[in-house]
Design a protein around this motif. Structure first.
Motif, PDB file in Angstrom:
ATOM      1  N   SER A  36      -1.168   0.861  -8.996  1.00  0.00           N
ATOM      2  CA  SER A  36      -2.486   1.410  -9.318  1.00  0.00           C
ATOM      3  C   SER A  36      -2.754   2.666  -8.388  1.00  0.00           C
ATOM      4  O   SER A  36      -2.500   2.749  -7.342  1.00  0.00           O
ATOM      5  CB  SER A  36      -3.421   0.311  -8.983  1.00  0.00           C
ATOM      6  OG  SER A  36      -4.807   0.947  -9.044  1.00  0.00           O
TER       7      SER A  36
ATOM      8  N   ARG B 162       0.679  -1.093   0.007  1.00  0.00           N
ATOM      9  CA  ARG B 162      -0.202  -0.126   0.072  1.00  0.00           C
ATOM     10  C   ARG B 162       0.979   1.126  -0.104  1.00  0.00           C
ATOM     11  O   ARG B 162       1.948   1.222   0.802  1.00  0.00           O
ATOM     12  CB  ARG B 162      -0.836  -0.094   1.335  1.00  0.00           C
ATOM     13  CG  ARG B 162      -1.899  -1.191   1.206  1.00  0.00           C
ATOM     14  CD  ARG B 162      -3.159  -0.726   0.443  1.00  0.00           C
ATOM     15  NE  ARG B 162      -4.181  -1.777   0.322  1.00  0.00           N
ATOM     16  CZ  ARG B 162      -4.963  -1.755  -0.273  1.00  0.00           C
ATOM     17  NH1 ARG B 162      -5.350  -0.805  -0.995  1.00  0.00           N
ATOM     18  NH2 ARG B 162      -5.989  -2.898  -0.503  1.00  0.00           N
TER      19      ARG B 162
ATOM     20  N   LEU C 152      -2.026   0.975  -4.761  1.00  0.00           N
ATOM     21  CA  LEU C 152      -1.403  -0.379  -4.374  1.00  0.00           C
ATOM     22  C   LEU C 152      -0.192  -0.565  -5.298  1.00  0.00           C
ATOM     23  O   LEU C 152      -0.466  -0.465  -6.729  1.00  0.00           O
ATOM     24  CB  LEU C 152      -2.288  -1.452  -4.439  1.00  0.00           C
ATOM     25  CG  LEU C 152      -2.078  -2.603  -4.236  1.00  0.00           C
ATOM     26  CD1 LEU C 152      -1.680  -3.019  -2.658  1.00  0.00           C
ATOM     27  CD2 LEU C 152      -3.007  -3.792  -4.718  1.00  0.00           C
TER      28      LEU C 152
ATOM     29  N   ARG D  88      -5.610   4.500  -8.382  1.00  0.00           N
ATOM     30  CA  ARG D  88      -6.983   4.294  -7.789  1.00  0.00           C
ATOM     31  C   ARG D  88      -6.896   3.313  -6.469  1.00  0.00           C
ATOM     32  O   ARG D  88      -7.638   3.725  -5.465  1.00  0.00           O
ATOM     33  CB  ARG D  88      -7.744   3.631  -8.882  1.00  0.00           C
ATOM     34  CG  ARG D  88      -9.359   3.455  -8.427  1.00  0.00           C
ATOM     35  CD  ARG D  88     -10.286   3.016  -9.623  1.00  0.00           C
ATOM     36  NE  ARG D  88      -9.731   1.723 -10.245  1.00  0.00           N
ATOM     37  CZ  ARG D  88     -10.281   0.777  -9.584  1.00  0.00           C
ATOM     38  NH1 ARG D  88     -10.876   0.575  -8.668  1.00  0.00           N
ATOM     39  NH2 ARG D  88      -9.555  -0.494 -10.343  1.00  0.00           N
ATOM     40  N   LYS D  89      -6.055   2.238  -6.577  1.00  0.00           N
ATOM     41  CA  LYS D  89      -6.038   0.954  -5.495  1.00  0.00           C
ATOM     42  C   LYS D  89      -5.186   1.682  -4.405  1.00  0.00           C
ATOM     43  O   LYS D  89      -4.993   1.090  -3.405  1.00  0.00           O
ATOM     44  CB  LYS D  89      -5.939  -0.021  -6.145  1.00  0.00           C
ATOM     45  CG  LYS D  89      -7.032  -0.668  -6.789  1.00  0.00           C
ATOM     46  CD  LYS D  89      -6.687  -2.066  -7.345  1.00  0.00           C
ATOM     47  CE  LYS D  89      -7.542  -2.592  -8.111  1.00  0.00           C
ATOM     48  NZ  LYS D  89      -7.381  -4.166  -8.447  1.00  0.00           N
TER      49      LYS D  89
END
Length: 316
Positions: free
Chosen positions: A38, A9, A43, A40-41
Protein backbone atom coordinates in the motif's frame (compact mmCIF):
# COMPACT_ATOMS: atom_id res chain seq x y z
CA UNK A 1 3.39 -25.80 4.82
CA UNK A 2 3.62 -23.45 7.77
CA UNK A 3 3.30 -19.77 6.90
CA UNK A 4 3.90 -16.59 8.80
CA UNK A 5 2.77 -13.04 8.13
CA UNK A 6 4.75 -9.85 8.59
CA UNK A 7 4.27 -6.16 7.87
CA UNK A 8 7.19 -4.08 6.65
CA UNK A 9 7.16 -0.28 6.65
CA UNK A 10 8.69 1.11 3.46
CA UNK A 11 10.24 4.52 2.82
CA UNK A 12 10.88 6.00 -0.59
CA UNK A 13 7.68 5.04 -2.44
CA UNK A 14 6.17 8.05 -4.20
CA UNK A 15 3.60 6.59 -6.62
CA UNK A 16 1.72 3.48 -7.75
CA UNK A 17 4.61 2.26 -9.90
CA UNK A 18 6.73 2.00 -6.72
CA UNK A 19 4.18 -0.29 -5.08
CA UNK A 20 3.96 -2.42 -8.21
CA UNK A 21 7.75 -2.73 -8.29
CA UNK A 22 8.00 -3.79 -4.65
CA UNK A 23 5.05 -6.20 -4.76
CA UNK A 24 6.34 -7.78 -7.97
CA UNK A 25 9.75 -8.36 -6.44
CA UNK A 26 8.24 -9.88 -3.28
CA UNK A 27 5.99 -12.22 -5.23
CA UNK A 28 9.00 -13.45 -7.20
CA UNK A 29 10.88 -14.24 -3.99
CA UNK A 30 11.10 -17.93 -3.18
CA UNK A 31 9.01 -18.73 -0.13
CA UNK A 32 6.60 -15.80 -0.46
CA UNK A 33 3.00 -17.00 -0.68
CA UNK A 34 1.18 -13.66 -0.83
CA UNK A 35 2.22 -10.03 -0.84
CA UNK A 36 0.40 -6.71 -1.05
CA UNK A 37 1.85 -3.21 -0.89
CA UNK A 38 0.00 0.00 0.00
CA UNK A 39 1.40 3.35 -1.04
CA UNK A 40 -0.96 5.27 1.22
CA UNK A 41 0.07 3.26 4.29
CA UNK A 42 3.71 2.86 3.14
CA UNK A 43 3.33 -0.78 4.13
CA UNK A 44 4.00 -4.24 2.70
CA UNK A 45 1.98 -7.17 4.05
CA UNK A 46 3.68 -10.50 3.29
CA UNK A 47 2.73 -14.13 3.95
CA UNK A 48 5.75 -16.41 3.65
CA UNK A 49 7.25 -19.78 4.49
CA UNK A 50 9.80 -19.16 7.30
CA UNK A 51 11.72 -22.26 6.24
CA UNK A 52 12.57 -20.60 2.91
CA UNK A 53 12.80 -16.89 3.65
CA UNK A 54 12.95 -14.58 6.66
CA UNK A 55 11.67 -11.09 7.41
CA UNK A 56 15.24 -9.81 7.41
CA UNK A 57 15.84 -11.23 3.93
CA UNK A 58 12.64 -9.63 2.67
CA UNK A 59 13.74 -6.25 4.04
CA UNK A 60 17.12 -6.71 2.37
CA UNK A 61 15.45 -7.38 -0.99
CA UNK A 62 13.30 -4.28 -0.62
CA UNK A 63 16.40 -2.20 0.07
CA UNK A 64 18.06 -3.67 -3.05
CA UNK A 65 15.41 -1.83 -5.11
CA UNK A 66 16.49 1.52 -3.65
CA UNK A 67 13.84 1.80 -0.93
CA UNK A 68 14.34 1.71 2.81
CA UNK A 69 12.35 0.26 5.68
CA UNK A 70 10.85 2.13 8.60
CA UNK A 71 8.29 4.87 9.08
CA UNK A 72 7.47 7.12 6.14
CA UNK A 73 9.72 10.15 6.12
CA UNK A 74 8.65 13.78 6.48
CA UNK A 75 10.08 14.52 3.01
CA UNK A 76 7.77 11.94 1.42
CA UNK A 77 4.75 13.44 3.16
CA UNK A 78 5.86 16.89 2.07
CA UNK A 79 6.15 15.66 -1.53
CA UNK A 80 2.54 14.46 -1.45
CA UNK A 81 1.42 17.76 0.05
CA UNK A 82 3.34 19.70 -2.61
CA UNK A 83 1.88 17.55 -5.40
CA UNK A 84 -1.61 18.10 -4.00
CA UNK A 85 -1.02 21.85 -4.09
CA UNK A 86 0.36 21.58 -7.63
CA UNK A 87 -2.72 19.63 -8.71
CA UNK A 88 -5.06 22.29 -7.36
CA UNK A 89 -2.98 25.03 -8.99
CA UNK A 90 -3.04 23.25 -12.34
CA UNK A 91 -6.81 22.77 -12.16
CA UNK A 92 -7.23 26.50 -11.48
CA UNK A 93 -4.89 27.42 -14.35
CA UNK A 94 -6.62 25.01 -16.74
CA UNK A 95 -10.01 26.46 -15.87
CA UNK A 96 -8.74 30.02 -16.38
CA UNK A 97 -6.63 29.20 -19.46
CA UNK A 98 -8.99 26.81 -21.20
CA UNK A 99 -12.24 28.10 -19.74
CA UNK A 100 -14.66 26.29 -17.48
CA UNK A 101 -16.55 24.88 -20.45
CA UNK A 102 -14.90 21.63 -21.65
CA UNK A 103 -14.73 22.69 -25.28
CA UNK A 104 -11.64 21.70 -27.22
CA UNK A 105 -9.03 24.40 -27.75
CA UNK A 106 -5.30 24.95 -27.93
CA UNK A 107 -4.93 24.46 -24.18
CA UNK A 108 -6.36 20.94 -24.44
CA UNK A 109 -3.88 19.96 -27.12
CA UNK A 110 -1.02 21.39 -25.09
CA UNK A 111 -2.21 19.60 -21.96
CA UNK A 112 -2.40 16.24 -23.77
CA UNK A 113 1.10 16.78 -25.18
CA UNK A 114 2.38 17.52 -21.67
CA UNK A 115 0.70 14.39 -20.29
CA UNK A 116 2.27 12.31 -23.06
CA UNK A 117 5.67 13.82 -22.29
CA UNK A 118 5.43 13.17 -18.56
CA UNK A 119 4.14 9.60 -18.93
CA UNK A 120 6.73 8.58 -21.54
CA UNK A 121 8.86 6.79 -18.88
CA UNK A 122 5.84 4.52 -18.42
CA UNK A 123 5.90 3.87 -22.19
CA UNK A 124 9.54 2.84 -21.89
CA UNK A 125 8.67 0.41 -19.13
CA UNK A 126 5.94 -1.22 -21.20
CA UNK A 127 7.27 -1.13 -24.74
CA UNK A 128 10.93 -0.13 -24.51
CA UNK A 129 11.97 -3.72 -25.13
CA UNK A 130 9.85 -3.94 -28.27
CA UNK A 131 11.33 -0.64 -29.50
CA UNK A 132 14.86 -1.98 -29.09
CA UNK A 133 13.86 -5.26 -30.73
CA UNK A 134 12.39 -3.43 -33.72
CA UNK A 135 15.58 -1.40 -34.08
CA UNK A 136 17.92 -4.35 -33.62
CA UNK A 137 20.32 -5.10 -36.44
CA UNK A 138 20.60 -1.51 -37.66
CA UNK A 139 24.19 -0.40 -38.01
CA UNK A 140 25.13 3.19 -37.40
CA UNK A 141 23.44 5.92 -35.39
CA UNK A 142 21.59 7.29 -38.43
CA UNK A 143 20.01 3.92 -39.27
CA UNK A 144 19.10 3.32 -35.63
CA UNK A 145 17.49 6.74 -35.31
CA UNK A 146 15.58 6.19 -38.56
CA UNK A 147 14.19 2.87 -37.30
CA UNK A 148 13.17 4.46 -34.00
CA UNK A 149 11.52 7.33 -35.88
CA UNK A 150 9.55 4.86 -38.02
CA UNK A 151 8.46 2.92 -34.94
CA UNK A 152 7.24 6.05 -33.18
CA UNK A 153 5.62 7.30 -36.36
CA UNK A 154 3.60 4.08 -36.45
CA UNK A 155 2.55 4.58 -32.83
CA UNK A 156 1.51 8.18 -33.48
CA UNK A 157 -0.48 7.13 -36.56
CA UNK A 158 -2.41 4.45 -34.67
CA UNK A 159 -3.04 6.86 -31.77
CA UNK A 160 -4.44 9.39 -34.24
CA UNK A 161 -6.69 6.80 -35.89
CA UNK A 162 -8.06 5.69 -32.53
CA UNK A 163 -8.58 9.32 -31.54
CA UNK A 164 -10.77 9.81 -34.61
CA UNK A 165 -12.80 6.71 -33.71
CA UNK A 166 -13.33 7.77 -30.10
CA UNK A 167 -14.03 11.36 -31.13
CA UNK A 168 -16.72 10.15 -33.54
CA UNK A 169 -18.22 7.88 -30.88
CA UNK A 170 -18.42 10.80 -28.49
CA UNK A 171 -20.57 12.85 -30.86
CA UNK A 172 -23.57 10.54 -30.47
CA UNK A 173 -23.66 11.21 -26.72
CA UNK A 174 -23.88 15.02 -26.81
CA UNK A 175 -27.33 15.80 -28.17
CA UNK A 176 -28.58 17.78 -25.16
CA UNK A 177 -26.91 20.07 -22.65
CA UNK A 178 -27.78 17.78 -19.74
CA UNK A 179 -26.42 14.71 -21.54
CA UNK A 180 -23.25 16.61 -22.47
CA UNK A 181 -22.84 17.71 -18.85
CA UNK A 182 -23.28 14.13 -17.64
CA UNK A 183 -20.76 12.82 -20.18
CA UNK A 184 -18.05 15.34 -19.31
CA UNK A 185 -18.67 14.92 -15.58
CA UNK A 186 -18.43 11.12 -15.73
CA UNK A 187 -15.41 11.19 -18.04
CA UNK A 188 -13.70 13.70 -15.76
CA UNK A 189 -14.38 11.46 -12.76
CA UNK A 190 -12.91 8.43 -14.54
CA UNK A 191 -9.81 10.35 -15.68
CA UNK A 192 -9.29 11.75 -12.15
CA UNK A 193 -9.59 8.24 -10.71
CA UNK A 194 -7.01 7.03 -13.22
CA UNK A 195 -4.64 9.76 -12.08
CA UNK A 196 -5.18 8.97 -8.41
CA UNK A 197 -4.59 5.30 -9.17
CA UNK A 198 -1.30 6.18 -10.90
CA UNK A 199 -0.47 8.27 -7.84
CA UNK A 200 -1.15 5.34 -5.49
CA UNK A 201 -3.83 7.03 -3.38
CA UNK A 202 -6.49 4.43 -4.21
CA UNK A 203 -5.15 1.11 -2.93
CA UNK A 204 -8.55 -0.56 -3.30
CA UNK A 205 -8.57 0.15 -7.06
CA UNK A 206 -6.72 -2.68 -8.85
CA UNK A 207 -4.32 -2.20 -11.71
CA UNK A 208 -6.21 -1.62 -14.94
CA UNK A 209 -6.06 -4.10 -17.81
CA UNK A 210 -3.10 -3.32 -20.02
CA UNK A 211 -0.90 -2.06 -17.19
CA UNK A 212 1.27 -5.17 -17.18
CA UNK A 213 4.34 -5.36 -19.38
CA UNK A 214 3.14 -8.67 -20.87
CA UNK A 215 0.55 -6.82 -22.94
CA UNK A 216 3.34 -5.53 -25.18
CA UNK A 217 5.01 -8.90 -25.79
CA UNK A 218 4.46 -9.38 -29.48
CA UNK A 219 5.27 -12.68 -31.23
CA UNK A 220 8.85 -12.88 -32.47
CA UNK A 221 7.76 -13.08 -36.11
CA UNK A 222 6.08 -9.68 -35.77
CA UNK A 223 9.15 -8.17 -34.14
CA UNK A 224 11.13 -9.05 -37.24
CA UNK A 225 8.86 -6.91 -39.41
CA UNK A 226 9.52 -3.27 -40.20
CA UNK A 227 9.65 -0.83 -37.26
CA UNK A 228 6.73 1.10 -38.79
CA UNK A 229 4.48 -2.00 -38.68
CA UNK A 230 5.55 -2.86 -35.14
CA UNK A 231 4.82 0.72 -34.06
CA UNK A 232 1.37 0.58 -35.64
CA UNK A 233 0.57 -2.63 -33.76
CA UNK A 234 1.86 -1.49 -30.36
CA UNK A 235 -0.09 1.77 -30.72
CA UNK A 236 -3.30 -0.26 -30.34
CA UNK A 237 -2.17 -1.87 -27.08
CA UNK A 238 -3.94 -0.16 -24.17
CA UNK A 239 -2.48 1.19 -20.96
CA UNK A 240 -3.69 3.39 -18.14
CA UNK A 241 -2.41 6.62 -19.68
CA UNK A 242 -4.06 5.76 -23.00
CA UNK A 243 -7.40 5.14 -21.31
CA UNK A 244 -7.42 8.72 -20.07
CA UNK A 245 -6.41 10.06 -23.50
CA UNK A 246 -9.16 8.02 -25.18
CA UNK A 247 -11.74 9.51 -22.85
CA UNK A 248 -10.50 13.02 -23.63
CA UNK A 249 -10.77 12.22 -27.35
CA UNK A 250 -14.32 10.96 -26.82
CA UNK A 251 -15.21 14.24 -25.15
CA UNK A 252 -13.72 16.34 -27.96
CA UNK A 253 -16.95 16.70 -29.96
CA UNK A 254 -15.72 15.44 -33.34
CA UNK A 255 -13.57 12.84 -35.06
CA UNK A 256 -11.13 15.53 -36.19
CA UNK A 257 -10.62 16.98 -32.72
CA UNK A 258 -10.30 13.48 -31.25
CA UNK A 259 -7.61 12.63 -33.81
CA UNK A 260 -5.68 15.84 -33.07
CA UNK A 261 -5.87 15.28 -29.31
CA UNK A 262 -4.50 11.75 -29.61
CA UNK A 263 -1.83 12.96 -32.03
CA UNK A 264 -0.75 15.56 -29.44
CA UNK A 265 -0.60 12.86 -26.76
CA UNK A 266 1.39 10.54 -29.03
CA UNK A 267 3.87 13.24 -30.00
CA UNK A 268 4.44 13.93 -26.32
CA UNK A 269 5.66 10.36 -25.80
CA UNK A 270 8.04 10.45 -28.76
CA UNK A 271 11.08 12.48 -27.54
CA UNK A 272 12.10 10.16 -24.71
CA UNK A 273 11.43 7.06 -26.83
CA UNK A 274 13.70 8.41 -29.57
CA UNK A 275 16.44 9.26 -27.10
CA UNK A 276 16.09 5.85 -25.46
CA UNK A 277 16.58 4.08 -28.78
CA UNK A 278 19.47 6.31 -29.80
CA UNK A 279 21.31 6.60 -26.51
CA UNK A 280 20.09 3.62 -24.48
CA UNK A 281 18.78 4.04 -20.95
CA UNK A 282 18.97 7.81 -20.76
CA UNK A 283 17.61 8.70 -17.35
CA UNK A 284 19.00 7.46 -14.04
CA UNK A 285 16.73 4.85 -12.48
CA UNK A 286 15.80 7.09 -9.57
CA UNK A 287 14.45 9.85 -11.82
CA UNK A 288 11.76 7.87 -13.63
CA UNK A 289 9.50 7.51 -10.60
CA UNK A 290 9.40 11.29 -10.20
CA UNK A 291 8.33 11.67 -13.83
CA UNK A 292 5.61 9.07 -13.25
CA UNK A 293 4.46 11.03 -10.23
CA UNK A 294 4.31 14.18 -12.36
CA UNK A 295 2.27 12.23 -14.92
CA UNK A 296 -0.18 11.22 -12.19
CA UNK A 297 -0.52 14.85 -11.10
CA UNK A 298 -1.20 16.00 -14.67
CA UNK A 299 -3.77 13.27 -15.39
CA UNK A 300 -5.55 13.97 -12.08
CA UNK A 301 -5.60 17.70 -12.84
CA UNK A 302 -7.06 17.16 -16.30
CA UNK A 303 -9.74 14.86 -14.89
CA UNK A 304 -10.76 17.36 -12.23
CA UNK A 305 -10.84 20.16 -14.78
CA UNK A 306 -13.11 18.08 -17.05
CA UNK A 307 -15.34 17.10 -14.11
CA UNK A 308 -15.75 20.71 -12.95
CA UNK A 309 -16.34 21.87 -16.52
CA UNK A 310 -19.06 19.25 -16.96
CA UNK A 311 -20.83 20.37 -13.79
CA UNK A 312 -20.57 24.04 -14.81
CA UNK A 313 -22.26 23.33 -18.17
CA UNK A 314 -25.60 23.09 -16.39
CA UNK A 315 -25.05 26.49 -14.80
CA UNK A 316 -24.79 28.06 -18.22
Amino acid sequence: MKTERCEIRIRGMICRSCTDEVSGMLLRTKGVVKASVSYRKALASVSFDPALVSTEELEKRIKSLGYDTGERSLAERALDLGCTGLTLLLVWLLLRWGGASPEIGGSSFGALFLVGLSTSPHCLGMCGGILLSACRGREGQKALFGAALAYNGGRAASYTALGAVFGALGTVLTYTLSMKSMLFTMLGLVVALLGLNMWGLLPALPSLPGEQNAVCRLPERLRRQTPLLVGLLTGFMPCGALYAAWLCAMSSGSAGNGALLMLAFGLGTVPLMLLFASLGALLPRGWTKYLRKLGAVLVTSMGLKMLIGGLLLLRG
